[in-house]
Design an enzyme around this catalytic site. Structure first.
Site, short mmCIF file in Angstrom:
data_model
loop_
_atom_site.label_atom_id
_atom_site.label_comp_id
_atom_site.label_asym_id
_atom_site.label_seq_id
_atom_site.Cartn_x
_atom_site.Cartn_y
_atom_site.Cartn_z
N LYS A 45 0.96 -1.42 0.07
CA LYS A 45 0.08 -0.06 0.07
C LYS A 45 0.91 1.20 0.02
O LYS A 45 0.49 2.21 -0.74
CB LYS A 45 -0.83 0.06 1.15
CG LYS A 45 -1.88 -1.25 1.31
CD LYS A 45 -2.72 -1.29 2.44
CE LYS A 45 -3.47 -2.53 2.60
NZ LYS A 45 -2.82 -3.65 2.80
N ASP A 100 -4.37 0.59 8.00
CA ASP A 100 -4.93 -0.98 7.58
C ASP A 100 -4.58 -1.74 8.84
O ASP A 100 -3.55 -2.39 9.18
CB ASP A 100 -4.05 -1.46 6.37
CG ASP A 100 -4.60 -2.99 6.08
OD1 ASP A 100 -5.56 -3.38 6.24
OD2 ASP A 100 -3.53 -3.63 5.46
N CYS A 149 -8.74 -7.00 7.01
CA CYS A 149 -8.95 -8.11 6.41
C CYS A 149 -9.98 -9.03 7.24
O CYS A 149 -9.55 -10.37 7.16
CB CYS A 149 -7.48 -8.87 5.84
SG CYS A 149 -6.49 -9.04 7.30
#
Length: 687
Positions: A319, A383, A440
Site C-alpha cells: 500500500k 490497515d 482483512c
C-alpha cells in the site's frame, strides 16, 4: 431344327435388335410366347443360305418381313402395349402415392418423436418430483444414538456432505420440508456440527458465520474459502505502464489479463511458465505481487500530490508503494511499522520500487500523535491488525486458532489506533482531512463496531469510499444498532467479488479534539478561551461543570435567571459539596460546601457591566508547528533521561501540556483534585 445350328456367330448382334420384345414376351400366354420365339430362327436360316453379295438386300427383306410380321401381329402387340401403359400408369400412380405416403409417414414419425420427447420430459419431471418427495420423506435428523455411534467411528465424509446438503435444502424451505417434531434450532445445531467435522472450523467461528449469513450463502462462502484467490500484480507506474508490462510478461510465457474495470494498474495471472516472483521485471521493480483487495484502501484514500500522509501499519509495503506511485514521489509519506523483523521487507520493497519520498519509522501506532504531533498530517491510512477471518484461503489456521477473546483484543487495539489516527489529521487541511480504516476481517466487532465507537468519541463523519462495488456495511446486527451512515462503508466477500474478505471505511474530520460529551464527564481544570480559572482561597484546585450550549451559571438572560441554570447550579453544588467516603468530619464538608457555593455564585469573568467600555482583544501569536514539535521532543528526552537516572517525578506533581502554546509545565496536584479525579473515574466505570 438343324438349320438353327448353322447360324453364324457374326450375325448374333442382329438378333439382339429387339430386346424389348423379349422382355415383354413373358407377360403373354405360353402359346403365343412359344410361337414368337420359333419364328425368328426360320428367318435367320433363310438369310444365312444367301450369298455375300445379296447380304444387304436379304437383310433389308428380312427386316421388312420382320416388320410386316410385327405389323401383322400388331393387334396382339397393341394389347400388350395397352397392358404395358396401364401397368406403367399404375406403377406411376403407385410411385406418386408412395411419395405422398412417404411424406405423410415422415410427418407422422416426426410428430411421434416430438410426442415421445414430451412424454420423456414429463416422466423425468414427475420422477424428479417423486424423488424429491421421497428424499424429503426419507431424510431425518440423526438421533442421539446414531450420533454417538458416529463419534466412535472415523468420520464418513460422503455422509457428512450429503447431510449438510440436505439440511441446507430443508432450511431454505423450512415450512414445507421440515419434520413435524424438529425445530429450526435443531437443524442449525446439526449443521454447525457437520460443518465443523467436514471443514475443520472451531465452534466460535462457525457460530459467528452462521449468525452473519443465510445458510445458502454461508455454504457458498465456506466453499470459496477452500479455493485460492487468483494471483494479482500491480503495475509500478513510477517505472512502466501496464500495457508494456503485459507485453513483456506475455513474451515470457505468462497468461494474464487486466484485473477489472475499477483498476487501471492491476493484472490477474492465470498461469505462468516462469516463477512470477523472480522475473527480471520483478527484480527491477516494474510490478508488485499484491492481492486485489489491497488495492481498495489506497483507492479510497485517494492521495494527492505534495501531501503529508501516514501509513500506520505499512509492512510489507504494498500500500505504501501504491500511495507513492499515485503521489508521483512528491510530498512525504511516514511508513510506520511496530514489528522490527518486518522492517526489512518494507525497506527492500521501497528501494526496489524506486520510492524516494518515504520515511520509515518504528513506533507503536498509539504513540504516533506524540511523535508527529496533533493535527500535523493531511491523510492517514490505517490497515489495522485484525483476526484475519477474511483470508482463510491463505491461512487455514484461522479456522481453529481464533476465539472470542482474540476478537475482543483486536477490536480494543483497533479502537485505540483509529482514535490516534484521527488525532493526527489536520482538520484545516486544504486537500485532506481524511482517514481510511480497513481490515482483512469480516467480523462485525472489528469493523462496524469500531467505526461506530470512533463516531461517538471524535468529531468525524463517514463519507463515501469512492468504490463502485461492494456490499454496504451493517447498520444493525442482531441486538446491536449502529449509526445510520455506516451504510457508506463497504464489505467485500470471496464468494461474491472473488477477492479476500475485506472492509473499508472513509472518515472526514470535522473538528479537532474529542466530542464535548466526553468533556462533561472529566474532572480536569476548566479552560475558557485560554484563561485558566483557579478560584480557591487556600490554593486548592476545583472545576466548574459547564455546558457550552447553555448560559453560564450566575448570568441573567433579559433580567431573569433561567430555571435551567438554577437546576444546573443545584446539581453542581450537590456534586461538589458531596464529601468523599474517606472524610468523616462534618465540619470539613460544610466548609467545602461554602467554598463551592462561593465559586458558583461568582459571575463569569466574561460577563461585564454595560457601563464599562469594551476592551480591544489582542490576538495572541501562536508558535509554529516546528517549535511545538521541538518543545515536545525536548520534554520527551528530558523525561527519558530522568527515567534512566532513576529520578522519579513526585506523586503530587504532573506534567501538563498547554495545547495552545505547545509548552510543558509541572503542576502540583492537591488532595482535593485527586479525590475528585478518583470519584469521577469510579462514576465513569460504573456507567
Amino acid at each position: 431344327m438343324a438349320p438353327a445350328t448353322r447360324s453364324k456367330p457374326s450375325k448374333s448382334p442382329k438378333l439382339q435388335k429387339a430386346p424389348k420384345k423379349v422382355q415383354i414376351l413373358p407377360v403373354k400366354d405360353d402359346s403365343s410366347s412359344e410361337s414368337e420365339e420359333e419364328a425368328p430362327p426360320q428367318q435367320f436360316e433363310l438369310n444365312d443360305d444367301g450369298g455375300n453379295d445379296s447380304g444387304s438386300d436379304s437383310d433389308l427383306s428380312s427386316d421388312d418381313d420382320q416388320l410386316a410380321d410385327d405389323f401383322l401381329q400388331g393387334s396382339d402387340n397393341e394389347g400388350d402395349d395397352d397392358e404395358e401403359k396401364a401397368s406403367g400408369s399404375e406403377s406411376g400412380s403407385e410411385l406418386d402415392s408412395d411419395s405422398d405416403d412417404d411424406d405423410g409417414d415422415i410427418e407422422k414419425k416426426s410428430k411421434a418423436i416430438d410426442e415421445a420427447r414430451e412424454r420423456e420430459k414429463e416422466d423425468a419431471e414427475a420422477e424428479m418430483q417423486t424423488n424429491i418427495q421421497e428424499e424429503s420423506d426419507e431424510f431425518r435428523l440423526p438421533t442421539k444414538e446414531e450420533l454417538e455411534e458416529e463419534a466412535l467411528r472415523p468420520p464418513d465424509l460422503s455422509n457428512l456432505q450429503r447431510r449438510i446438503k440436505e439440511i441446507v435444502r430443508v432450511l431454505s424451505n423450512f415450512k414445507a420440508l421440515r419434520q413435524d417434531e424438529s425445530t429450526r434450532k435443531e437443524y442449525i445445531g446439526q449443521l454447525k456440527n457437520d460443518i465443523r467435522s467436514y471443514y475443520g472450523y472451531n465452534e466460535f467461528l462457525i457460530g459467528a458465520l452462521v449468525e452473519m449469513f443465510p445458510v445458502v450463502e454461508l455454504m457458498e462462502l465456506i466453499e470459496a474459502f477452500e479455493k485460492p484467490r487468483p494471483i494479482c500484480l500491480r503495475t509500478n507506474t513510477l517505472k512502466t505502464r501496464r500495457r508494456d508490462l503485459a507485453d513483456v510478461l506475455i513474451n515470457r510465457g505468462v497468461n494474464l489479463d487486466p484485473l477489472s474495470k475499477w483498476s487501471k494498474v492491476g493484472l490477474v495471472v492465470y498461469d505462468s511458465q516462469v516463477p512470477i516472483g523472480a522475473t527480471p521485471e520483478y527484480m527491477a521493480g516494474f510490478y508488485m505481487l499484491q492481492s486485489a483487495s489491497s488495492f481498495l484502501p489506497v483507492m479510497a484514500l485517494a492521495p494527492q500530490e505534495k501531501e503529508r500522509i501516514v501509513d500506520m501499519a505499512a509492512a510489507p509495503g504494498g500500500k505504501t508503494t501504491y500511495i507513492a506511485a499515485l503521489m508521483k514521489n512528491s510530498g512525504i509519506i511516514f511508513a510506520n511499522e511496530i514489528k522490527v523483523p518486518r522492517l526489512k521487507s518494507l525497506t527492500a520493497n521501497l528501494h526496489r520500487m524506486g520510492v524516494s519520498n518515504t520515511v520509515v519509522c518504528n513506533y507503536d501506532g498509539k504513540e504516533l500523535p506524540k511523535v508527529l504531533g496533533l493535527n500535523s498530517v493531511d491523510r492517514v491510512l490505517l490497515d489495522a491488525p485484525c483476526s484475519g477471518t477474511g483470508v482463510i484461503s491463505k491461512d487455514e489456521s484461522v479456522k481453529t486458532s481464533k476465539n472470542y477473546e482474540d476478537i475482543k483484543k483486536c477490536a480494543h487495539l483497533q479502537k485505540e489506533l483509529l482514535l490516534a489516527a484521527i488525532d493526527m489529521v489536520d482538520v484545516n487541511s486544504k486537500s485532506g482531512g481524511y482517514i481510511v480504516y480497513s481490515t482483512c476481517s469480516i467480523m462485525v466487532a472489528e469493523n462496524e463496531a469500531v467505526i461506530d465507537y470512533a463516531l461517538k468519541r471524535r468529531n468525524v463523519k463517514l463519507v463515501p469510499c469512492g468504490l463502485d462495488f461492494g456490499r454496504p456495511g451493517f447498520t444493525k446486527f442482531r441486538e446491536l444498532r449502529f449509526h445510520p451512515s455506516l451504510d457508506k462503508t463497504r464489505r467485500f466477500y470471496p464468494h461474491v467479488h472473488n477477492m479476500d474478505g475485506f472492509f473499508v471505511a472513509k472518515l472526514k474530520k470535522m473538528k479537532p479534539g474529542p466530542k464535548p460529551s466526553e468533556k462533561e464527564e472529566e474532572a480536569t481544570e476548566l479552560v475558557n478561551d485560554g484563561e485558566e480559572t483557579e478560584l480557591v482561597s487556600d490554593g486548592e484546585e476545583t472545576e466548574l461543570v459547564k455546558d457550552d450550549n447553555e448560559p453560564s451559571i450566575g448570568v441573567k438572560e433579559n433580567g431573569k435567571q433561567s430555571s435551567e441554570s438554577e437546576s444546573k447550579k443545584r446539581k453542581s453544588e450537590k456534586f461538589l459539596s458531596k464529601p468523599s467516603s474517606n472524610v468523616k468530619e462534618s465540619a470539613e464538608s460544610e466548609s467545602k460546601k461554602r467554598k463551592s457555593e462561593k465559586i458558583l455564585s461568582k459571575p463569569s469573568s466574561k460577563v461585564k457591566e454595560s457601563s464599562e467600555p469594551p476592551k480591544k482583544r489582542v490576538k495572541t501569536k501562536f508558535p509554529s508547528k516546528e517549535e511545538i514539535s521541538k518543545s515536545r521532543e525536548e520534554m520527551r528526552l528530558a523525561l527519558m533521561e530522568n527515567k534512566r537516572k532513576g529520578v522519579k517525578q513526585p506523586e503530587d506533581e504532573r506534567t501538563v501540556e498547554n495545547k495552545r502554546t505547545g509548552t510543558f509545565f509541572v503542576k502540583k496536584q492537591t488532595k482535593r483534585v485527586k479525590k475528585l479525579k478518583k470519584k469521577t473515574m469510579t462514576m465513569q466505570y460504573s456507567k
